[in-house]
Design an enzyme around this catalytic site. Sequence first.
Site, PDB file in Angstrom:
ATOM      1  CD  GLU A  43       0.633  -6.205  31.096  1.00  0.00           C
ATOM      2  OE1 GLU A  43       0.564  -5.363  30.382  1.00  0.00           O
ATOM      3  OE2 GLU A  43       0.115  -7.065  32.093  1.00  0.00           O
ATOM      4  NE  ARG A  47      -0.291   1.887  29.136  1.00  0.00           N
ATOM      5  CZ  ARG A  47      -1.074   1.917  30.664  1.00  0.00           C
ATOM      6  NH1 ARG A  47      -0.308   2.967  31.148  1.00  0.00           N
ATOM      7  NH2 ARG A  47      -1.397   1.248  31.195  1.00  0.00           N
ATOM      8  CB  THR A  71      -0.071  -1.266  26.403  1.00  0.00           C
ATOM      9  OG1 THR A  71       0.195  -0.977  27.553  1.00  0.00           O
ATOM     10  CG2 THR A  71      -0.966   0.241  25.754  1.00  0.00           C
ATOM     11  CE  LYS A 131      -4.628  -5.112  31.174  1.00  0.00           C
ATOM     12  NZ  LYS A 131      -4.008  -3.972  30.438  1.00  0.00           N
TER      13      LYS A 131
END
Length: 216
Positions: A43, A47, A71, A131
């Site tokens: 993953e 960011r 994210t 998640k």
Amino acid sequence: MSPDAALETVRRCGIVPVAVIERVEDAVTVGRTLVDAGLPCIEVTLRTEAAPEAIRALRDEVPDLLVGAGTVMSVAQVELARQAGARFIVSPVLDEDVVRRCRDTDVPVIPGVATATELARAIGFGADTVKFFPAEALGGTRAVRALASVMPEAAFMPTGGIEEVTLGDYLSEPSVLACGGTWVLRGSLVAEQQFDEIGRRVERAVDVVRSVRPDG
């Protein structure tokens, strides 16, 4: 790859290493290290400015690796990740528009939840794989077990604060699909190009998965 096939790969891996990539060239080396050590999944968090190109490079240069984007917090980021080649989407939050866009485009989505109310909403949106974040701070395996007892249709990917020593406890929970592995690709290891250490961490983590789930 279908959404079900992508999630089945995640389940077989048992761990989704979470990577913050600052340099695209590091991504390819990390990806090859993961595959060589027996963990063909990653993953890449959105960011950094390098993240979309890192996803694209992994897709093109490490074809045996299942690459997801993390994210992801907006529809625009869903599109950015899809165009880069991400095969699944992970978010730390529950956003109905993000879930809907992923479902409309047949991309597996794992939205973030922290409470029973958020879990119920996620299931209502059509996202029954979630998640659980931040896992350790929210009560760890006890919290996962409690949520699963009232919503057994849910599958969890606990992330946040999990380490090698607690990985087996999480994977022993029937409701846990896999764990997010932030410790495997801790930012300093990637930034300092400590690929040998990353390889050792991956191998140890894979050993834990195989000891808990010998049948894959």
